[in-house]
Design an enzyme around this catalytic site. Structure first.
Site, PDB file in Angstrom:
ATOM      1  N   SER A 133      10.944  -5.201 -24.867  1.00 44.99           N
ATOM      2  CA  SER A 133      10.955  -4.261 -24.314  1.00 44.99           C
ATOM      3  C   SER A 133      11.647  -2.747 -24.305  1.00 44.99           C
ATOM      4  CB  SER A 133      10.574  -5.005 -22.983  1.00 44.99           C
ATOM      5  OG  SER A 133       9.084  -5.536 -22.915  1.00 44.99           O
ATOM      6  N   HIS A 185      13.552  -1.314 -19.790  1.00 44.38           N
ATOM      7  CA  HIS A 185      12.491  -0.055 -19.688  1.00 44.38           C
ATOM      8  C   HIS A 185      12.333   1.146 -19.732  1.00 44.38           C
ATOM      9  CE1 HIS A 185       8.899  -3.498 -18.946  1.00 44.38           C
ATOM     10  NE2 HIS A 185      10.379  -4.252 -19.801  1.00 44.38           N
TER      11      HIS A 185
END
Length: 264
Positions: A133, A185
């Site tokens: 991610s 993230h």
């Protein structure tokens, strides 16, 4: 009617290879029943010299939903490979994917270090993160700057304006998936903006190969020095007392059973 999958793969060769690698690793993890603690990145293991986990954590996914979400987003972002006329393209994609993997991992560890040592938040000492991610969020961010009119397609039916996708996805995943790594993230987004705004630039084949070579060297050295891998027999070393019955040479991480897990 869309293009046949075969032609789309030809148009996104690097993306297709990354998806293939992540999928193969996921199958291997499932077959060998490998857990987060075996391949994930945490501050505690990094301090112990397990720097190789920056790479293994990025390409490892434990749940099928985690894999499908990341690979679906990555497939949509593979449009970067088709934008050679805008200064992007396949080479740009490969060069900066490497940058995103390495720098995002280092930024996560840096954030953990500050939170643990400056703010005394011990929770982050044993948080274990896995997943691609960081890179996905990085490419969302780069594309939102380079081509804000693009769309991010997820699962083939959900479409988000790319200009809002990084922070929309950051908030969405934090709410829907409590285990999602907000710091992981966010690190991808920060590195992504640094690349898109030219703060990190100048990558070419020479620097990419050099960076890849040094990354591989550090990976091998840290893997050997951490004692996690036996190069003589090409098998995983035990991290428990081999004299204990029933342990054999399987990797045991009972001391990490209470560790926190995060998906990135």
């Amino acid at each position: 009617m869309g293009k046949p999958l075969f032609y789309e793969i030809l148009e996104k060769p690097a993306t297709s290879c990354v998806i293939g690698i992540c999928t193969i690793i996921w199958f291997y993890i499932q077959k060998k029943t490998i857990g987060y603690s075996h391949v994930g990145l945490s501050y505690e293991t990094a301090v112990e010299g397990h720097h190789w986990r920056i790479i293994t954590s990025a390409f490892s996914h434990i749940s099928v939903l985690h894999l499908v979400f990341n690979m679906s987003a990555l497939w949509s972002l593979g449009v970067v490979e088709q934008l050679g006329h805008m200064g992007l393209g396949v080479a740009y994609y490969l060069h900066y994917s490497l940058v995103l993997v390495v720098l995002s991992g280092l930024l996560v560890l840096g954030a953990y270090h500050i939170l643990i040592n400056r703010f005394k938040i011990e929770y982050f000492r044993r948080v274990t993160a896995v997943g691609y991610s960081c890179v996905v969020f990085g490419w969302m961010t780069i594309l939102s700057v380079k081509q804000p009119s693009s769309k991010l397609n997820l699962f083939g039916f959900l479409s988000l304006p790319i200009s809002f996708a990084p922070f929309e996805s950051l908030i969405f995943t934090s709410i829907i998936v409590p285990q999602a790594s907000f710091l992981g993230h966010l690190s991808g987004i920060i590195v992504g903006y640094s690349i898109a705004w030219g703060l990190i630039h100048g990558m070419n084949n020479y620097w990419a190969v050099s960076m890849l070579g040094w990354t591989f060297l550090v990976f091998i050295i840290s893997l050997k020095q951490s004692g996690a891998y036996d190069f003589n027999f090409l098998e995983i070393e035990s991290v428990t007392d081999p004299s204990l019955p029933g342990n054999g040479r399987m990797l045991q991480m009972t001391s990490l059973l209470d560790a926190h897990e995060e998906l990135v």
